[in-house]
Motif scaffolding. Structure first.
Motif, PDB file in Angstrom:
ATOM      1  N   THR A   1       5.896  14.324   0.715  1.00 19.40           N
ATOM      2  CA  THR A   1       7.334  14.605   0.597  1.00 19.40           C
ATOM      3  C   THR A   1       7.846  14.729   2.057  1.00 19.40           C
ATOM      4  OG1 THR A   1       7.422  15.025  -1.975  1.00 19.40           O
ATOM      5  CG2 THR A   1       9.389  15.671  -0.595  1.00 19.40           C
ATOM      6  N   VAL A   2       8.565  14.140   2.409  1.00 19.10           N
ATOM      7  CA  VAL A   2       9.412  14.274   3.828  1.00 19.10           C
ATOM      8  C   VAL A   2      10.522  14.455   3.581  1.00 19.10           C
ATOM      9  CG1 VAL A   2       9.292  13.293   6.217  1.00 19.10           C
ATOM     10  CG2 VAL A   2       7.203  12.978   4.900  1.00 19.10           C
ATOM     11  N   GLU A   3      10.823  15.635   3.804  1.00 23.26           N
ATOM     12  CA  GLU A   3      12.400  15.866   3.696  1.00 23.26           C
ATOM     13  C   GLU A   3      12.919  15.439   2.053  1.00 23.26           C
ATOM     14  OE1 GLU A   3      15.201  15.065   7.048  1.00 23.26           O
ATOM     15  OE2 GLU A   3      13.618  14.859   8.303  1.00 23.26           O
ATOM     16  N   ASN A   4      13.835  14.516   2.077  1.00 19.38           N
ATOM     17  CA  ASN A   4      14.190  14.213   0.590  1.00 19.38           C
ATOM     18  C   ASN A   4      13.387  12.579   0.156  1.00 19.38           C
ATOM     19  OD1 ASN A   4      16.066  16.153  -0.117  1.00 19.38           O
ATOM     20  ND2 ASN A   4      17.433  15.356   1.341  1.00 19.38           N
ATOM     21  N   ALA A   5      12.403  12.079   0.961  1.00 17.71           N
ATOM     22  CA  ALA A   5      11.788  11.028   0.984  1.00 17.71           C
ATOM     23  C   ALA A   5      10.253  11.231   0.241  1.00 17.71           C
ATOM     24  CB  ALA A   5      11.823  10.198   2.090  1.00 17.71           C
ATOM     25  N   GLU A   6       9.834  10.568  -0.770  1.00 16.85           N
ATOM     26  CA  GLU A   6       8.673  10.527  -1.305  1.00 16.85           C
ATOM     27  C   GLU A   6       7.821   9.334  -0.750  1.00 16.85           C
ATOM     28  OE1 GLU A   6       9.067  10.875  -5.619  1.00 16.85           O
ATOM     29  OE2 GLU A   6       9.311  13.128  -5.310  1.00 16.85           O
ATOM     30  N   ILE A   7       6.804   9.603  -0.326  1.00 21.09           N
ATOM     31  CA  ILE A   7       5.721   8.582   0.120  1.00 21.09           C
ATOM     32  C   ILE A   7       4.518   8.187  -1.020  1.00 21.09           C
ATOM     33  CG2 ILE A   7       4.389   7.763   1.995  1.00 21.09           C
ATOM     34  CD1 ILE A   7       5.489   9.627   3.922  1.00 21.09           C
ATOM     35  N   LEU A   8       4.411   7.215  -1.587  1.00 26.44           N
ATOM     36  CA  LEU A   8       3.789   6.734  -2.440  1.00 26.44           C
ATOM     37  C   LEU A   8       2.639   6.057  -2.183  1.00 26.44           C
ATOM     38  CD1 LEU A   8       6.566   5.942  -5.375  1.00 26.44           C
ATOM     39  CD2 LEU A   8       5.433   8.383  -4.774  1.00 26.44           C
ATOM     40  N   GLN A   9       1.366   6.265  -2.375  1.00 30.29           N
ATOM     41  CA  GLN A   9       0.325   5.239  -1.985  1.00 30.29           C
ATOM     42  C   GLN A   9      -0.432   4.812  -3.092  1.00 30.29           C
ATOM     43  OE1 GLN A   9      -3.034   7.291  -0.071  1.00 30.29           O
ATOM     44  NE2 GLN A   9      -2.976   5.891   1.713  1.00 30.29           N
ATOM     45  N   ARG A  10      -0.626   3.475  -2.956  1.00 38.89           N
ATOM     46  CA  ARG A  10      -1.318   2.591  -3.961  1.00 38.89           C
ATOM     47  C   ARG A  10      -2.634   3.468  -4.295  1.00 38.89           C
ATOM     48  NH1 ARG A  10       0.497  -1.832  -6.365  1.00 38.89           N
ATOM     49  NH2 ARG A  10      -1.024  -3.169  -7.681  1.00 38.89           N
ATOM     50  N   LEU A  11      -2.749   3.384  -5.783  1.00 34.01           N
ATOM     51  CA  LEU A  11      -4.082   3.640  -6.215  1.00 34.01           C
ATOM     52  C   LEU A  11      -5.212   2.590  -5.987  1.00 34.01           C
ATOM     53  CD1 LEU A  11      -3.017   5.236  -9.600  1.00 34.01           C
ATOM     54  CD2 LEU A  11      -4.080   6.328  -7.559  1.00 34.01           C
ATOM     55  N   GLU A  12      -6.427   2.818  -5.531  1.00 31.88           N
ATOM     56  CA  GLU A  12      -7.365   1.855  -5.395  1.00 31.88           C
ATOM     57  C   GLU A  12      -7.936   1.414  -6.737  1.00 31.88           C
ATOM     58  OE1 GLU A  12      -8.149   0.303  -2.532  1.00 31.88           O
ATOM     59  OE2 GLU A  12      -6.956   1.417  -1.094  1.00 31.88           O
TER      60      GLU A  12
ATOM     61  N   LYS B   1       0.760  -1.392  -0.033  1.00 39.11           N
ATOM     62  CA  LYS B   1      -0.009  -0.015   0.179  1.00 39.11           C
ATOM     63  C   LYS B   1       0.827   1.492  -0.070  1.00 39.11           C
ATOM     64  CE  LYS B   1      -4.271  -1.634   0.494  1.00 39.11           C
ATOM     65  NZ  LYS B   1      -3.922  -3.191   0.245  1.00 39.11           N
ATOM     66  N   ILE B   2       2.007   1.112   0.721  1.00 34.59           N
ATOM     67  CA  ILE B   2       2.910   2.352   0.717  1.00 34.59           C
ATOM     68  C   ILE B   2       4.401   1.675   0.224  1.00 34.59           C
ATOM     69  CG2 ILE B   2       4.097   3.814   2.350  1.00 34.59           C
ATOM     70  CD1 ILE B   2       1.004   4.387   2.017  1.00 34.59           C
ATOM     71  N   VAL B   3       4.766   2.749  -0.603  1.00 34.18           N
ATOM     72  CA  VAL B   3       6.353   2.443  -1.245  1.00 34.18           C
ATOM     73  C   VAL B   3       6.990   3.949  -0.751  1.00 34.18           C
ATOM     74  CG1 VAL B   3       7.682   2.388  -3.253  1.00 34.18           C
ATOM     75  CG2 VAL B   3       5.499   0.725  -3.038  1.00 34.18           C
ATOM     76  N   ILE B   4       8.178   3.692  -0.468  1.00 37.02           N
ATOM     77  CA  ILE B   4       9.101   4.809  -0.063  1.00 37.02           C
ATOM     78  C   ILE B   4      10.333   4.926  -0.879  1.00 37.02           C
ATOM     79  CG2 ILE B   4      10.697   6.089   1.795  1.00 37.02           C
ATOM     80  CD1 ILE B   4       7.555   5.575   2.553  1.00 37.02           C
ATOM     81  N   THR B   5      10.447   5.995  -1.633  1.00 36.46           N
ATOM     82  CA  THR B   5      11.482   6.256  -2.421  1.00 36.46           C
ATOM     83  C   THR B   5      12.228   7.659  -2.207  1.00 36.46           C
ATOM     84  OG1 THR B   5      10.358   7.618  -4.001  1.00 36.46           O
ATOM     85  CG2 THR B   5      10.271   5.161  -4.476  1.00 36.46           C
ATOM     86  N   ARG B   6      13.509   7.730  -2.920  1.00 38.98           N
ATOM     87  CA  ARG B   6      14.127   8.966  -2.620  1.00 38.98           C
ATOM     88  C   ARG B   6      13.930  10.039  -3.476  1.00 38.98           C
ATOM     89  NH1 ARG B   6      20.612   9.171  -1.306  1.00 38.98           N
ATOM     90  NH2 ARG B   6      20.863  11.532  -0.851  1.00 38.98           N
ATOM     91  N   LYS B   7      13.854  11.025  -3.503  1.00 36.40           N
ATOM     92  CA  LYS B   7      13.282  12.445  -4.434  1.00 36.40           C
ATOM     93  C   LYS B   7      14.455  12.711  -5.186  1.00 36.40           C
ATOM     94  CE  LYS B   7      13.076  16.572  -2.805  1.00 36.40           C
ATOM     95  NZ  LYS B   7      12.612  17.527  -1.951  1.00 36.40           N
ATOM     96  N   GLY B   8      14.074  12.579  -6.479  1.00 39.15           N
ATOM     97  CA  GLY B   8      15.351  12.870  -7.487  1.00 39.15           C
ATOM     98  C   GLY B   8      16.469  11.992  -7.798  1.00 39.15           C
TER      99      GLY B   8
END
Length: 494
Positions: free
Chosen positions: A483-494, A448-455
């Motif tokens: 976007t939390v600091e340099n992290a992007e929090i992605l949420q899965r589309l329903e 449901k949630i994926v964490i990546t690094r911005k840029g």
């Protein structure tokens, strides 16, 4: 007060006793490393070691619940800290201070067998600096653990006081190998050195001590096997500790041009020292240091790669050799050291000064010294009641620890292991390729949630296929929640 009386007030370094030197080393090491106690992660490997240490503290042997490419005593180190102090970054980083302190002190003790106390203390100081600054060395790496075992082992061999000392040296060397497998090369070459000494001197006690050295090594290796044997998982140990590293070194090799610089530097240094008679190659300390250095360099060749933190294994040994040569140069030319050298020495820990400023700023802004996405992202997830089951961290994976959860698959323990499909057979992964593993993660588990690094690309830019797949999949099935600091929090589309 006369100049003579002033001199009596202050002790020179040569008058310091070992406890004073140990305390000085501790203060310096603690000062340099302390501001990094509050960083979420400094190197991805450290985060992985913490995850496996927690798993072992929870009752799961390494390679059974989570998996990474290191011998078991690396994870035992972290597991023991976690089992004793709980989830404490401060305890782990303080343990790192103690590792550097041990290495620096015994580097000083070895140097003292061929140099003055003052020169040896300076070498110890440089050892602290090189093991604590530049790159990712402020964290607790497996190299820090192994040299804190290896260098005292060399000192015990040099002291050659008793059979018990040699046995203890063997135990330390066995533990070294079970922390970093590549250290088997210098450990083996030291064994050959001891055997040569025994045969050359024809003293029966030396031959017996060589056997004891080998026995000590075997005792530790067997001790790491026993838990797997008892639980009928012996093949797990064999595949993960022996076979997987061999496969990895064959698959991930640097070009000869990337490996060459360190060998050129060491080679030119030794050639200069030999031609100018700065190193006494008949001295036992010098011989043992050269044998050990040669063993570490051979391990780099066999491993096929040299990351920055790998050099931790070389620094203490090479520093002593450099110290001997520099001491000879100073005696010969007696240069006057300009005052700016002291100024440079004060500037060397610039990274620490900046980090002191960073944690102070973080405290005033967020009321906590702890900083980094490994803390802020889990806090955001908790504050917003987001799903943590099967959450996937492509970056900042120390977040699993802070959220009390696990990676969704064993291959995702260290994010880069997802693309190391040559290692999949060694932990029983049913998927055969990196694309298959990614497809399973994204299309079957569907976090449901994926964490990546911005840029930043999720995987190495050379891995075109997996980057294309994951970029396309995330853009189609996920939306950026925050976007939390340099992290992007992605949420899965329903």
């Amino acid at each position: 007060m006369s100049l003579k009386r002033n001199k009596n007030v202050f002790f020179t370094i040569s008058q310091w006793k070992n406890p004073s030197i140990l305390f000085f080393f501790f203060c310096l090491t603690f000062f340099i490393r302390f501001p990094f106690f509050f960083r979420d992660y400094i190197d991805r490997d450290e985060s992985t070691f913490i995850l496996l240490g927690q798993s072992w503290a929870n009752g799961f042997l390494p390679y059974t619940q989570l998996w990474d490419l290191k011998p078991p005593l690396t994870f035992a180190f972290f597991a023991s800290i976690i089992a004793t102090f709980g989830k404490s970054f401060i305890a782990i980083r303080l343990a790192g201070v103690l590792l550097v302190l041990i290495t620096a002190f015994f580097t000083f003790k070895i140097a003292q067998t061929v140099l003055s106390k003052s020169s040896s203390v300076i070498i110890g100081v440089f050892c602290i600096v090189l093991l604590s600054l530049f790159g990712s060395l402020q964290g607790v790496m497996s190299e820090h653990i192994c040299v804190a075992l290896f260098i005292p082992g060399i000192y015990l061999i040099l002291s050659r006081k008793s059979a018990l000392a040699i046995l203890c040296a063997g135990l330390l060397m066995g533990a070294t190998v079970m922390v970093k497998l590549n250290m088997a090369f210098p450990v083996f070459f030291i064994g050959l050195f001891l055997l040569y000494e025994a045969l050359f001197t024809k003293q029966k006690s030396y031959l017996a001590w060589t056997v004891l050295y080998g026995v000590g090594i075997l005792i530790v290796i067997i001790a790491t096997i026993i838990p797997y044997y008892i639980t009928d998982q012996l093949f797990v140990w064999w595949k993960s500790v022996i076979l997987a590293p061999l496969e990895y070194t064959g698959a991930r090799r640097y070009s000869i041009f990337k490996l060459a610089p360190i060998f050129v530097i060491v080679g030119l240094f030794l050639l200069y020292a030999f031609k100018n008679n700065y190193l006494n190659f008949k001295n036992r300390t010098v011989q043992l240091l050269l044998v050990s250095t040669f063993g570490v360099l051979v391990s780099f060749i066999k491993g096929g790669r040299i990351n920055g933190h790998y050099l931790i294994q070389l620094h203490p040994l090479f520093l002593i050799l450099v110290g001997i040569v520099l001491s000879g140069l100073f005696l010969r030319y007696q240069p006057k050291l300009p005052a700016f050298l002291l100024f440079i020495g004060v500037l060397i820990p610039a990274e620490s000064y900046l980090e002191y400023i960073n944690i102070t700023k973080n405290y005033y802004e967020k009321n906590t010294f702890y900083n980094g996405e490994g803390f802020s992202v889990p806090q955001y997830i908790i504050d917003n009641n987001l799903e943590t089951k099967d959450i996937l961290f492509f970056e900042y994976h120390i977040g699993y620890w802070n959220l009390n959860t696990l990676p969704p698959t064993i291959a995702a323990t260290h994010p880069s292991n997802i693309c190391r499909d040559e290692l999949f057979p060694f932990f029983g992964n049913p998927r055969k390729t990196d694309i298959e593993e990614l497809q399973y993660l994204m299309e079957e588990i569907q976090p449901k949630i994926v964490i990546t690094r911005k840029g930043k690309r999720i995987f190495d830019k050379k891995l075109t296929d997996v980057n294309t797949y994951i970029d396309t999949y995330l853009s189609s099935h996920y939306v950026k929640l925050a976007t939390v600091e340099n992290a992007e929090i992605l949420q899965r589309l329903e």
